[in-house]
Design an enzyme around this catalytic site. Structure first.
Site, PDB file in Angstrom:
ATOM      1  N   ASP A 156       0.788  -1.236   0.000  1.00  0.00           N
ATOM      2  CA  ASP A 156       0.000   0.000   0.000  1.00  0.00           C
ATOM      3  C   ASP A 156       0.825   1.294   0.000  1.00  0.00           C
ATOM      4  O   ASP A 156       0.499   2.248   0.717  1.00  0.00           O
ATOM      5  CB  ASP A 156      -0.958   0.009   1.192  1.00  0.00           C
ATOM      6  CG  ASP A 156      -1.865  -1.203   1.244  1.00  0.00           C
ATOM      7  OD1 ASP A 156      -1.890  -1.979   0.275  1.00  0.00           O
ATOM      8  OD2 ASP A 156      -2.549  -1.378   2.264  1.00  0.00           O
ATOM      9  N   LYS A 214      -7.339  -3.728  -3.005  1.00  0.00           N
ATOM     10  CA  LYS A 214      -8.051  -4.432  -1.936  1.00  0.00           C
ATOM     11  C   LYS A 214      -8.818  -3.456  -1.059  1.00  0.00           C
ATOM     12  O   LYS A 214      -8.555  -2.251  -1.070  1.00  0.00           O
ATOM     13  CB  LYS A 214      -7.060  -5.225  -1.073  1.00  0.00           C
ATOM     14  CG  LYS A 214      -6.038  -4.365  -0.352  1.00  0.00           C
ATOM     15  CD  LYS A 214      -5.037  -5.216   0.428  1.00  0.00           C
ATOM     16  CE  LYS A 214      -3.976  -4.377   1.113  1.00  0.00           C
ATOM     17  NZ  LYS A 214      -4.477  -3.459   2.128  1.00  0.00           N
ATOM     18  N   CYS A 260      -1.984  -2.390   8.129  1.00  0.00           N
ATOM     19  CA  CYS A 260      -1.897  -3.374   7.034  1.00  0.00           C
ATOM     20  C   CYS A 260      -0.676  -4.275   7.141  1.00  0.00           C
ATOM     21  O   CYS A 260      -0.766  -5.472   6.860  1.00  0.00           O
ATOM     22  CB  CYS A 260      -1.936  -2.653   5.686  1.00  0.00           C
ATOM     23  SG  CYS A 260      -3.511  -1.804   5.396  1.00  0.00           S
TER      24      CYS A 260
END
Length: 200
Positions: free
Chosen positions: A19, A83, A113
């Site tokens: 990310d 996602k 995450c």
């Protein structure tokens, strides 16, 4: 799968890029995170190490940052998945993930995450290496709390240079010159990243 010893050497590495997106540029020491990630992606290309990439809600938070885009091509890039889960272990990633991989993680945020990805990988029997000079959070204090928790859970907290030389194992490795040259080329960036991130 049998439980893996944390003392064992890395054996079948893959790189997870978690990310690292345009809207997260305000993250603590973001440029240093980018320099470590770029180094790892370049090494992954030399070593043909599998790379798995995710973004979190790309439509709102943007693509993987432009600085990394040149390194996100080639047959070693196994997945580039958007996602909504906080963990990178989505059904799409899980379907592409061999059971015997040792996973190296860089990305953000350490306490969200990266943490959830690590816990899911550990639960599936993978050995997980978190690069202390390659993970960050909006609030820097969250990093230390998360890394302590993940170390207690069974992850290995290490550095980018350490893990690269562990993968090489031997100065006779066919990619030794390329990877050691990359390490020398990025030594000042690595020093800066370690200075910012090693207080965990």
């Amino acid at each position: 799968m049998a439980a893996l010893s944390r003392a064992s050497r890395i054996r079948n590495p893959a790189l997870f890029i978690c990310d690292i997106q345009e809207k997260f540029r305000g993250i603590y020491e973001f440029p240093k995170l980018i320099s470590t990630t770029s180094k790892m992606l370049r090494a992954a290309s030399n070593l043909q190490m599998p790379v798995y990439i995710t973004t979190q809600n790309r439509a709102k938070l943007g693509n993987t940052v432009s600085e990394l885009q040149p390194h996100l091509v080639g047959p070693h890039i196994r997945a580039d998945i958007d996602k909504t889960l906080f963990s990178m272990i989505t059904p799409e990633i899980e379907a592409k993930l061999p059971s015997d991989l040792d996973v190296i993680i860089v990305g953000i945020e350490t306490h969200i995450c990266v943490t959830q990805t690590t816990l899911d990988l550990l639960a599936r029997g993978h050995r997980v290496y978190i690069l202390a000079d390659g993970v960050s959070s909006m609030n820097p204090e969250e990093r230390g709390i998360a890394l302590s928790r993940l170390r207690d859970a069974g992850a290995i907290v290490t550095s980018s240079e350490s893990v690269l030389f562990e993968i090489l194992r031997d100065a006779n490795h066919e990619q030794f010159r390329a990877v050691s040259g990359l390490v020398k080329e990025t030594k000042e960036d690595t020093k800066g990243a370690l200075g910012a991130f090693s207080k965990i």
